[in-house]
Design a protein around this motif. Structure first.
Motif, mmCIF file in Angstrom:
data_model
loop_
_atom_site.group_PDB
_atom_site.id
_atom_site.type_symbol
_atom_site.label_atom_id
_atom_site.label_comp_id
_atom_site.label_asym_id
_atom_site.label_seq_id
_atom_site.Cartn_x
_atom_site.Cartn_y
_atom_site.Cartn_z
ATOM 1 N N ILE A 11 0.727 -1.155 -0.138
ATOM 2 C CA ILE A 11 -0.024 0.021 -0.044
ATOM 3 C C ILE A 11 0.778 1.092 -0.047
ATOM 4 C CG2 ILE A 11 -1.798 1.226 1.495
ATOM 5 C CD1 ILE A 11 -2.623 -1.620 2.037
ATOM 6 N N ALA B 73 2.144 1.612 -3.644
ATOM 7 C CA ALA B 73 0.951 2.066 -4.500
ATOM 8 C C ALA B 73 0.741 3.688 -4.137
ATOM 9 C CB ALA B 73 -0.375 1.273 -4.227
ATOM 10 N N ILE C 206 -6.214 -0.122 -4.617
ATOM 11 C CA ILE C 206 -5.678 -0.385 -3.216
ATOM 12 C C ILE C 206 -6.761 -0.260 -2.105
ATOM 13 C CG2 ILE C 206 -3.437 -0.090 -3.504
ATOM 14 C CD1 ILE C 206 -3.465 2.447 -1.833
ATOM 15 N N ASP D 236 -8.007 -3.314 -0.305
ATOM 16 C CA ASP D 236 -7.307 -4.136 0.230
ATOM 17 C C ASP D 236 -7.666 -4.517 1.880
ATOM 18 O OD1 ASP D 236 -4.650 -5.476 1.362
ATOM 19 O OD2 ASP D 236 -3.594 -4.656 -0.270
#
Length: 86
Positions: A28, A31, A60, A63
């Motif tokens: 994360i 990203a 993301i 997630d």
């Protein structure tokens, strides 16, 4: 600085906070750094840069490993980016 650029800078600051937060999983953080890099690319129109970052952040945001505070922050960044129009 145009209003679009101000919004982009606001989101870049948010992405910096996420990418430096060690309580956030590495994928994360990676990203969020990628989204920040897309936003800072000067060669494209701000609307295109925002759309590229939205795509990365949207992916993301779902997630299951993302901490709640980071998810809220990403949603905040997404809502700012979605206001960037031509």
């Amino acid at each position: 600085m145009t209003p679009q650029e101000e919004k982009i800078q606001q989101v870049v600051d948010i992405m910096n906070r996420i990418s430096e937060d060690m309580s956030v999983p590495r994928n994360i953080r990676r990203a969020s750094k990628e989204a920040k890099d897309k936003l800072q690319g000067e060669e494209e129109n701000p609307v295109i840069r925002a759309a590229s970052a939205i795509s990365i952040l949207d992916e993301i945001s779902n997630d299951p490993n993302m901490p709640v505070h980071a998810r809220t922050t990403v949603w905040n960044a997404l809502s700012i980016l979605e206001t960037i129009k031509e």
